[in-house]
Design an enzyme around this catalytic site. Structure first.
Site, PDB file in Angstrom:
ATOM      1  N   SER A 153       0.834  -1.194   0.000  1.00 50.61           N
ATOM      2  CA  SER A 153       0.000   0.000   0.000  1.00 50.61           C
ATOM      3  C   SER A 153       0.879   1.258   0.000  1.00 50.61           C
ATOM      4  O   SER A 153       1.686   1.436  -0.906  1.00 50.61           O
ATOM      5  CB  SER A 153      -0.970  -0.033   1.184  1.00 50.61           C
ATOM      6  OG  SER A 153      -1.967   0.958   1.052  1.00 50.61           O
ATOM      7  N   ASP A 280      -9.515  -4.139  -6.167  1.00 45.98           N
ATOM      8  CA  ASP A 280      -9.084  -3.354  -5.006  1.00 45.98           C
ATOM      9  C   ASP A 280     -10.057  -2.195  -4.805  1.00 45.98           C
ATOM     10  O   ASP A 280     -10.164  -1.320  -5.657  1.00 45.98           O
ATOM     11  CB  ASP A 280      -7.663  -2.829  -5.247  1.00 45.98           C
ATOM     12  CG  ASP A 280      -7.068  -2.105  -4.047  1.00 45.98           C
ATOM     13  OD1 ASP A 280      -7.830  -1.593  -3.203  1.00 45.98           O
ATOM     14  OD2 ASP A 280      -5.834  -2.032  -3.960  1.00 45.98           O
ATOM     15  N   HIS A 307      -7.538  -5.155  -1.482  1.00 43.19           N
ATOM     16  CA  HIS A 307      -6.405  -4.292  -1.148  1.00 43.19           C
ATOM     17  C   HIS A 307      -5.465  -5.021  -0.198  1.00 43.19           C
ATOM     18  O   HIS A 307      -5.776  -5.205   0.977  1.00 43.19           O
ATOM     19  CB  HIS A 307      -6.883  -2.979  -0.517  1.00 43.19           C
ATOM     20  CG  HIS A 307      -5.766  -2.006  -0.276  1.00 43.19           C
ATOM     21  ND1 HIS A 307      -5.046  -1.447  -1.311  1.00 43.19           N
ATOM     22  CD2 HIS A 307      -5.222  -1.520   0.866  1.00 43.19           C
ATOM     23  CE1 HIS A 307      -4.120  -0.648  -0.815  1.00 43.19           C
ATOM     24  NE2 HIS A 307      -4.200  -0.677   0.506  1.00 43.19           N
TER      25      HIS A 307
END
Length: 334
Positions: A153, A280, A307
């Site tokens: 991320s 995602d 995600h």
């Protein structure tokens, strides 16, 4: 050597929901269900205080491998926003790489983990210099070669930016891998506010406010935010952060400051892979499809995974462990 690809990830039907994958990825339930082997990187880990330059101190944890006579190399892992070196996905990946013979360094960004008291100024996403200097310090302390980097991320975004700077600083980085990295912060911020279900923003805001409260407690003489500012939404509090604690003239300039969208990665000379999922719900796939990448950067878009999830089944292990390990090991094989 045949490497796993995003298209190879096909979870059972209930786990084909991007929302379920995302919610499970950092859940306490997942940590409880994980096999013991997914957490062994914590055993015997050495806490380390790292030099981030200009008086900045960052924390981390180093674990030396014992699986094979000679280490394959040093794997450095970056967590996501409001994660830490003990985030489930970091422990899983670290434990898998440890079993394959990699020494592991897990780095906390400023104000993550229990490090709020170390630096008076607040964390923000453009603090790439201190992360790169920390990598230089880590490489000098543990001169195992090769050195490979993986981030998740926001940590994936940091990994890509660090890899771009590595050659100029003499950082011996052989490879970088980013899982669901933030590509275009403007688009990502707007998506989290406008397109994603409300509970994603609520989750991140709860963690961010809790972190800011810990920072205020560590430096009671500072007034980081007014109470009214803390009650704002993601965009509002980020704009207050920019105005109060950065030299950027606007929220847009700050978001552009850590963007890797469009042609920004053309100067990335270190071999790299970007793995993301089409489903995602936090970072739109459009930003990935618009990237203009050099030949040494692999873009891999899976159909499923959410995600930073990529959870294979009800044992809660992740496809990314195998994916990252295979590519890291290929560095040695080459």
């Amino acid at each position: 050597m045949s490497l796993p690809r995003g298209k190879d990830f096909l979870p059972p039907w209930p786990l084909r929901s991007g929302h379920l994958q995302t919610m499970l990825s950092s859940s306490g339930v997942r940590r409880l269900m994980l096999p013991r082997a997914a957490q062994v990187v914590q055993d015997g880990a050495e806490p380390v205080l790292v030099n981030g330059g200009d008086g900045v101190r960052l924390t981390g944890a180093y674990t030396a491998q014992k699986a094979i006579p000679q280490s394959r190399g040093l794997a450095v892992l970056f967590h996501g926003w409001e994660g830490s070196v003990d985030s489930t996905y970091v422990l899983q990946t670290g434990s898998r790489l440890l079993a394959d013979g990699w020494d592991i360094f897990r780095l906390n960004f400023r104000d993550h983990g229990d490090s709020h008291h170390l630096n008076e100024a607040l964390f923000h996403s453009c603090r790439i210099d201190e992360v790169v200097y920390a990598l230089v310090d880590i490489a000098q302390r543990y001169p195992t070669r090769p050195m490979a980097l993986a981030g998740f991320s926001l940590g994936g975004n940091f990994a890509l930016r660090a890899a771009m700077r590595a050659p100029a600083l003499g950082l011996p980085l052989s490879y970088a891998l980013a899982v669901c990295p933030i590509i275009d912060p403007r688009e990502g911020l707007f998506s989290l506010e406008e397109a994603a279900p409300w509970f994603y923003q609520a989750y991140f805001m709860h963690k961010w406010r809790r972190s800011l409260q810990a920072k205020q407690a560590a430096f009671p003489h500072r007034d980081y935010f007014e109470l009214s500012e803390l009650k704002q939404n993601l965009r509002g509090l980020t704009a207050s952060l920019v105005a109060r604690h950065t030299d950027f003239g606007s929220l847009e300039a700050y978001l552009d400051g850590y963007s890797v969208a469009g042609r920004a990665l053309e100067s990335l000379h270190v071999p790299a892979t970007i793995l993301t999922a089409r489903d995602d719900p936090v970072i739109p796939v459009d930003a990935f499809e618009k990237l203009d990448l050099p030949a040494n950067v692999e873009l891999d878009i899976a159909a499923y995974g959410g995600h930073c999830g990529f959870i294979r089944g009800w044992d809660m292990t992740s496809f990314t462990d195998e994916y990252i390990a295979a590519r890291f090991n290929a560095i040695v094989a080459d």
